[in-house]
Design a protein around this motif. Structure first.
Motif, PDB file in Angstrom:
ATOM      1  N   TYR A   1      -0.032   5.279   5.471  1.00 42.60           N
ATOM      2  CA  TYR A   1      -0.910   4.100   5.508  1.00 42.60           C
ATOM      3  C   TYR A   1      -0.780   3.351   6.821  1.00 42.60           C
ATOM      4  CZ  TYR A   1      -2.834  -0.458   4.179  1.00 42.60           C
ATOM      5  OH  TYR A   1      -3.561  -1.617   4.139  1.00 42.60           O
ATOM      6  N   TRP A   2       0.438   3.025   7.210  1.00 43.69           N
ATOM      7  CA  TRP A   2       0.621   2.214   8.422  1.00 43.69           C
ATOM      8  C   TRP A   2       0.328   2.999   9.691  1.00 43.69           C
ATOM      9  CZ3 TRP A   2       0.628  -2.707   7.670  1.00 43.69           C
ATOM     10  CH2 TRP A   2       1.131  -3.243   6.490  1.00 43.69           C
ATOM     11  N   SER A   3       0.511   4.295   9.661  1.00 45.15           N
ATOM     12  CA  SER A   3       0.146   5.086  10.841  1.00 45.15           C
ATOM     13  C   SER A   3      -1.364   5.176  11.017  1.00 45.15           C
ATOM     14  CB  SER A   3       0.736   6.499  10.723  1.00 45.15           C
ATOM     15  OG  SER A   3       0.208   7.165   9.594  1.00 45.15           O
ATOM     16  N   MET A   4      -2.117   5.093   9.923  1.00 46.33           N
ATOM     17  CA  MET A   4      -3.578   5.151  10.019  1.00 46.33           C
ATOM     18  C   MET A   4      -4.182   3.831  10.445  1.00 46.33           C
ATOM     19  SD  MET A   4      -4.651   7.418   6.680  1.00 46.33           S
ATOM     20  CE  MET A   4      -6.381   6.972   6.948  1.00 46.33           C
ATOM     21  N   TYR A   5      -3.716   2.721   9.886  1.00 45.39           N
ATOM     22  CA  TYR A   5      -4.388   1.434  10.092  1.00 45.39           C
ATOM     23  C   TYR A   5      -3.730   0.538  11.123  1.00 45.39           C
ATOM     24  CZ  TYR A   5      -7.166   2.484   5.957  1.00 45.39           C
ATOM     25  OH  TYR A   5      -8.026   3.063   5.067  1.00 45.39           O
ATOM     26  N   ALA A   6      -2.455   0.759  11.400  1.00 49.55           N
ATOM     27  CA  ALA A   6      -1.778  -0.138  12.345  1.00 49.55           C
ATOM     28  C   ALA A   6      -1.976   0.266  13.791  1.00 49.55           C
ATOM     29  CB  ALA A   6      -0.280  -0.192  12.039  1.00 49.55           C
TER      30      ALA A   6
ATOM     31  N   ILE B   1      -6.823  -0.340  -0.675  1.00 55.73           N
ATOM     32  CA  ILE B   1      -6.129   0.949  -0.812  1.00 55.73           C
ATOM     33  C   ILE B   1      -4.645   0.722  -1.077  1.00 55.73           C
ATOM     34  CG2 ILE B   1      -5.484   3.054   0.421  1.00 55.73           C
ATOM     35  CD1 ILE B   1      -8.143   2.896   1.887  1.00 55.73           C
ATOM     36  N   TYR B   2      -4.048  -0.198  -0.340  1.00 49.57           N
ATOM     37  CA  TYR B   2      -2.611  -0.433  -0.505  1.00 49.57           C
ATOM     38  C   TYR B   2      -2.319  -1.051  -1.873  1.00 49.57           C
ATOM     39  CZ  TYR B   2       2.166  -1.445   0.870  1.00 49.57           C
ATOM     40  OH  TYR B   2       3.546  -1.472   0.940  1.00 49.57           O
ATOM     41  N   LEU B   3      -3.111  -2.030  -2.276  1.00 47.88           N
ATOM     42  CA  LEU B   3      -2.850  -2.701  -3.543  1.00 47.88           C
ATOM     43  C   LEU B   3      -3.052  -1.769  -4.730  1.00 47.88           C
ATOM     44  CD1 LEU B   3      -4.458  -6.215  -2.924  1.00 47.88           C
ATOM     45  CD2 LEU B   3      -2.036  -5.634  -2.999  1.00 47.88           C
ATOM     46  N   TRP B   4      -4.110  -0.990  -4.709  1.00 47.86           N
ATOM     47  CA  TRP B   4      -4.368  -0.122  -5.845  1.00 47.86           C
ATOM     48  C   TRP B   4      -3.407   1.072  -5.875  1.00 47.86           C
ATOM     49  CZ3 TRP B   4      -6.826  -1.344 -10.037  1.00 47.86           C
ATOM     50  CH2 TRP B   4      -7.776  -2.359  -9.997  1.00 47.86           C
ATOM     51  N   ALA B   5      -2.983   1.549  -4.722  1.00 50.55           N
ATOM     52  CA  ALA B   5      -1.957   2.597  -4.711  1.00 50.55           C
ATOM     53  C   ALA B   5      -0.637   2.060  -5.250  1.00 50.55           C
ATOM     54  CB  ALA B   5      -1.780   3.136  -3.293  1.00 50.55           C
TER      55      ALA B   5
ATOM     56  N   SER C   1     -11.011  -2.110   7.625  1.00 53.21           N
ATOM     57  CA  SER C   1      -9.597  -2.073   8.016  1.00 53.21           C
ATOM     58  C   SER C   1      -8.882  -3.389   7.735  1.00 53.21           C
ATOM     59  CB  SER C   1      -9.476  -1.737   9.509  1.00 53.21           C
ATOM     60  OG  SER C   1     -10.029  -0.478   9.788  1.00 53.21           O
ATOM     61  N   PHE C   2      -9.490  -4.279   6.978  1.00 52.77           N
ATOM     62  CA  PHE C   2      -8.881  -5.579   6.690  1.00 52.77           C
ATOM     63  C   PHE C   2      -7.566  -5.392   5.928  1.00 52.77           C
ATOM     64  CE2 PHE C   2      -8.154  -9.130   3.842  1.00 52.77           C
ATOM     65  CZ  PHE C   2      -8.315 -10.215   4.669  1.00 52.77           C
ATOM     66  N   PRO C   3      -6.483  -6.118   6.282  1.00 54.88           N
ATOM     67  CA  PRO C   3      -6.368  -7.162   7.321  1.00 54.88           C
ATOM     68  C   PRO C   3      -5.831  -6.654   8.658  1.00 54.88           C
ATOM     69  CG  PRO C   3      -4.437  -7.213   5.929  1.00 54.88           C
ATOM     70  CD  PRO C   3      -5.275  -6.074   5.436  1.00 54.88           C
TER      71      PRO C   3
END
Length: 471
Positions: free
Chosen positions: A465-470, A335-339, A194-196
């Motif tokens: 993305y933010w709902s899953m990891y934040a 995941i965020y960078l490659w998406a 889950s970094f960062p």
């Protein structure tokens, strides 16, 4: 008679001679001290050094303490109560600071005060005031102390400025307090999935090295209150919780050992990574959308913009990967960078499709149209890579609508109303294929759709993305 009197006088002189010699020696010693005192007084302007008037009482202090504690009378290579039940050793820890946390090495560095409490009847001493005696590291080396070590530690040392930071306090009843100030670097198994947007649970483990549970019992002196911390501020983490715990460790060759845990929970600051990673990535993705508003015939502008955004995204991905350990699983930032990289790459592919369909469309028109003799097609293609509609004299297509309608009405009147004959199949073109064919023949609409589809898709990705990891 005279001989008897002479013998009596000699006996009296022999008896008085030692007394006279001692008194003269004392007088000489007294005069010597007075001379030293006067010279010292003259040297220091009238101040008398009191240390010369008193005996130095510190010279024999260590000897007196060893005699008082009867250190020479016992074998301190053996633990207290050897051969009996396990000796209980209480532990009390005060964390001074967490000096650093390394994601690359997966470890942390902590400075703490480690205090041991136990009872050794061999060190009990009589005291009328019931006051304890405090010693430094010199006496610690001559008695038995618990051999506590840090499990999974990489480096550790006891501070020695200006002296070794070791304190030994002995009470009259034999209770002992042994305190040391230690800096230790220990392993922390971190999960970067889950970094960062992660939280890390690290622990510092204490255990006796030589004595198993049959010889030494480690326990927290005051339960949960045995672990105290100063105010700790870290650059990348919030320290959410410090919690002591207890457990057992088994070794196949030596048995079970008591083990104490110092557990602490770390939650990472996200603002630093928002500034360094997420915001630049979002801006690069949005910058790639600018090409949708640039004319499709401006090939150099759109190609250079697409290549620039792709290279910038590659640089961001490389920088983030260099500061992280080489793990075999995917991290949240990956995941965020490659998406985002995929969105930038698709914007380049979008213009490639637009340019291709535009070229195909204009080539079809050239085949159906009459090209003037003065038109130079190679010169037009060399300029921007495609043909221009306004440079071509297109003849109007014949109006086939009325002719086709007349023929269709004539056929319908001559034919009888009947169903489809055997062996024939009614085919209807799929609406999706029709729309796709229409878009390919009107390539400018691809940019129009991309102006809406790309931002909406990226917005949807960010919400997921933010709902899953934040959370």
């Amino acid at each position: 008679m005279r001989l008897a009197l002479l013998a009596f006088r000699l006996m009296c002189l022999a008896w008085l001679w030692p007394l006279t010699h001692n008194s003269s020696h004392s007088a000489k010693k007294r005069r010597h001290k007075e001379h030293i005192g006067e010279s010292t007084k003259q040297k220091h302007g009238g101040r008398v050094d009191l240390k010369l008037k008193k005996l130095d009482s510190t010279k024999s202090l260590l000897i007196k303490s060893e005699q008082l504690l009867r250190i020479e009378d016992h074998d301190f290579a053996m633990r207290p109560g050897f051969g009996g039940s396990a000796i209980p050793v209480g532990i009390d820890v005060q964390v001074e600071s967490i000096d650093g946390i390394s994601e690359v090495n997966m470890d942390f560095t902590m400075t703490l005060y480690l205090r041991h409490y136990w009872q050794d009847d061999r060190l009990a001493f009589p005291s009328s005031s019931n006051k304890s005696r405090t010693f430094d590291a010199r006496l610690v080396k001559k008695i038995w102390v618990p051999d506590v070590f840090f499990v999974h530690s990489k480096r550790s040392f006891i501070h020695d400025t200006t002296m070794e930071n070791i304190m030994l306090r002995v009470f009259p009843d034999g209770n002992i307090l042994y305190s040391v100030r230690i800096t230790v670097t220990a392993l922390c198994s971190m999960d970067f999935s889950s970094f960062p947007l992660d939280t890390q649970n690290c622990s510092l483990e204490l255990e006796s090295y030589a004595y198993n549970e049959n010889d030494l019992m480690l326990y927290w002196k005051n339960g949960n209150d045995s672990l105290r911390t100063d105010e700790i501020v870290l650059s990348q983490f919030f320290v959410e919780d410090f919690q002591p715990s207890f457990g057992l460790a088994f070794y196949s060759s030596t048995g079970w050992y008591n083990r104490l845990y110092i557990n602490f929970l770390l939650r990472r600051h996200i603002f630093f990574f928002m500034l360094q990673t997420y915001f630049p990535t979002m801006l690069m993705v949005m910058l790639s959308w600018v090409s949708f508003w640039i004319d499709r015939r401006a090939v150099p502008a759109r190609v250079s913009l697409g290549i620039t955004t792709v290279l910038t995204m590659s640089t961001i991905i490389t920088g983030v990967s260099a500061s992280m350990p080489q793990v075999s699983y995917v991290k949240a930032v990956d995941i965020y960078l490659w998406a985002s990289f995929l969105f930038v790459f698709l914007s380049v592919i979008e213009y490639a499709a637009v340019n291709y369909f535009t070229t195909v469309e204009e080539m079809k028109r050239l085949r159906k149209a009459k090209i003037p003799d003065s038109y130079d097609a190679n010169q037009a293609m060399a300029f921007d890579g495609c043909f221009h509609d306004n440079d071509i004299d297109l003849t109007p297509f014949p109006d086939t609508t009325s002719t086709s309608n007349t023929e269709r009405n004539t056929q319908s009147r001559n034919s009888t109303v009947s169903g489809p004959t055997q062996g024939t199949r009614l085919r209807r073109k799929h609406p999706l294929l029709q729309n796709l064919s229409f878009i390919m023949s009107n390539s400018y609409m691809i940019d129009s759709y991309s102006r809406v589809i790309f931002p909406l898709a990226y917005l949807l990705f960010n919400i997921i993305y933010w709902s899953m990891y934040a959370s």
